[in-house]
Design a protein around this motif. Sequence first.
Motif, PDB file in Angstrom:
ATOM      1  N   ARG A   1       0.725  -1.321   0.102  1.00  0.00           N
ATOM      2  CA  ARG A   1       0.041   0.124   0.030  1.00  0.00           C
ATOM      3  C   ARG A   1       0.707   1.198  -0.154  1.00  0.00           C
ATOM      4  O   ARG A   1       0.350   2.390  -0.053  1.00  0.00           O
ATOM      5  CB  ARG A   1      -0.878  -0.072   1.344  1.00  0.00           C
ATOM      6  CG  ARG A   1      -2.039  -0.905   1.142  1.00  0.00           C
ATOM      7  CD  ARG A   1      -3.086  -0.584   0.051  1.00  0.00           C
ATOM      8  NE  ARG A   1      -3.972  -1.631  -0.082  1.00  0.00           N
ATOM      9  CZ  ARG A   1      -4.978  -1.898  -0.948  1.00  0.00           C
ATOM     10  NH1 ARG A   1      -5.131  -0.817  -1.708  1.00  0.00           N
ATOM     11  NH2 ARG A   1      -5.701  -2.955  -1.125  1.00  0.00           N
TER      12      ARG A   1
ATOM     13  N   THR B   1       1.261  -1.475  -8.099  1.00  0.00           N
ATOM     14  CA  THR B   1       0.683  -1.885  -7.163  1.00  0.00           C
ATOM     15  C   THR B   1      -0.684  -1.105  -7.133  1.00  0.00           C
ATOM     16  O   THR B   1      -1.116  -0.279  -7.815  1.00  0.00           O
ATOM     17  CB  THR B   1       1.258  -1.698  -5.786  1.00  0.00           C
ATOM     18  OG1 THR B   1       1.319  -0.033  -5.836  1.00  0.00           O
ATOM     19  CG2 THR B   1       2.644  -1.936  -5.662  1.00  0.00           C
ATOM     20  N   TYR B   2      -1.561  -1.623  -6.107  1.00  0.00           N
ATOM     21  CA  TYR B   2      -3.039  -0.963  -6.102  1.00  0.00           C
ATOM     22  C   TYR B   2      -2.853   0.631  -5.787  1.00  0.00           C
ATOM     23  O   TYR B   2      -3.554   1.191  -6.653  1.00  0.00           O
ATOM     24  CB  TYR B   2      -3.917  -1.472  -4.803  1.00  0.00           C
ATOM     25  CG  TYR B   2      -4.347  -2.879  -4.868  1.00  0.00           C
ATOM     26  CD1 TYR B   2      -5.292  -3.138  -6.020  1.00  0.00           C
ATOM     27  CD2 TYR B   2      -4.178  -4.031  -4.006  1.00  0.00           C
ATOM     28  CE1 TYR B   2      -5.816  -4.479  -6.178  1.00  0.00           C
ATOM     29  CE2 TYR B   2      -4.686  -5.179  -4.120  1.00  0.00           C
ATOM     30  CZ  TYR B   2      -5.544  -5.326  -5.141  1.00  0.00           C
ATOM     31  OH  TYR B   2      -6.110  -6.632  -5.266  1.00  0.00           O
TER      32      TYR B   2
ATOM     33  N   GLU C   1      -4.740   2.491  -8.579  1.00  0.00           N
ATOM     34  CA  GLU C   1      -6.151   3.141  -8.305  1.00  0.00           C
ATOM     35  C   GLU C   1      -6.183   4.344  -8.682  1.00  0.00           C
ATOM     36  O   GLU C   1      -7.213   5.235  -8.588  1.00  0.00           O
ATOM     37  CB  GLU C   1      -6.484   2.713  -6.972  1.00  0.00           C
ATOM     38  CG  GLU C   1      -6.719   1.246  -6.847  1.00  0.00           C
ATOM     39  CD  GLU C   1      -7.202   0.885  -5.209  1.00  0.00           C
ATOM     40  OE1 GLU C   1      -6.463   1.564  -4.448  1.00  0.00           O
ATOM     41  OE2 GLU C   1      -7.717  -0.244  -5.175  1.00  0.00           O
TER      42      GLU C   1
ATOM     43  N   PRO D   1      -7.473 -10.603  -6.457  1.00  0.00           N
ATOM     44  CA  PRO D   1      -7.103  -9.320  -6.826  1.00  0.00           C
ATOM     45  C   PRO D   1      -7.635  -8.309  -7.618  1.00  0.00           C
ATOM     46  O   PRO D   1      -7.961  -7.185  -7.509  1.00  0.00           O
ATOM     47  CB  PRO D   1      -5.603  -9.727  -7.343  1.00  0.00           C
ATOM     48  CG  PRO D   1      -5.164 -10.829  -6.660  1.00  0.00           C
ATOM     49  CD  PRO D   1      -6.801 -11.701  -6.685  1.00  0.00           C
TER      50      PRO D   1
ATOM     51  N   VAL E   1      -9.552  -3.696  -6.746  1.00  0.00           N
ATOM     52  CA  VAL E   1      -9.069  -2.441  -7.535  1.00  0.00           C
ATOM     53  C   VAL E   1     -10.290  -1.449  -7.472  1.00  0.00           C
ATOM     54  O   VAL E   1     -11.259  -1.877  -7.850  1.00  0.00           O
ATOM     55  CB  VAL E   1      -9.036  -2.827  -9.133  1.00  0.00           C
ATOM     56  CG1 VAL E   1      -8.650  -1.405 -10.007  1.00  0.00           C
ATOM     57  CG2 VAL E   1      -7.822  -3.681  -9.232  1.00  0.00           C
TER      58      VAL E   1
END
Length: 216
Positions: free
Chosen positions: A138, A160-161, A165, A194, A198
């Motif tokens: 994160r 990564t997220y 995002e 996963p 998102v």
Amino acid sequence: MAAARPRMDISADPEALAHRVAQWVTDLACHAGGRFSVALSGGSTPKRLYQLLAGAPYKDAMPWDRVHWFWGDDRFVPWDAPGTHADAAGTYERELKSYYGADKLDPARPLFDVVLLGMGPDGHTASLFPGKPAVEERQRWVTEVPEPGLNPHVPRVTLTYPALESSKSVAFVAAGADKHTMMQRVLAGDRALPSAGVHPVGELVWFIDQAAQRGA
Ligand code: 6PG
């Protein structure tokens, strides 16, 4: 708060789907005031889309000088440059931060205009695989994915997220009946997958074909 349900956009078949997404990305780029950033997905599904973008009429409409293309993920295959797997992820993250102009992502100012994603048979997206540490990341924008057991079995580097995002639009593109069941699980919010994790700051769209909608 429950995540907003994604917008579903259904095309007749893979060819129509590729045209649909090509037109969508081109229109967004044309209407954007300044620079426009796109993160590309790998996999086989977007191949036709990328072919289309490279030819008329999309190629002629796309404001290429304003558009910046980024990889959503890639296989880590040392070529002729020295450097470790972690170096590669760090280098890419620095590149993204330099493009963005800050070290912290501001939800009011997304990193990307468009993030294109695919969905794998195990529910992975980009190189975020179920149960692997990259899914928990994160802080970093990019991470290495060294674990064995991936298919195909090669180390990867992935957004990564937080980076995925940070986009005005995130679009999954999926075609074929074999995507149906996994897509239903993702849309139902199965936390083990996963692709279901998102949650962009902007809109989430699923561009699919009728076969993916219907299943076998
Ligand atoms: C890659 C992508 C991966 C891909 C999905 C869907 O393989 O490069 O990282 O996330 O988008 O596995 O792949 P298909 O489009 O081939 O079904």
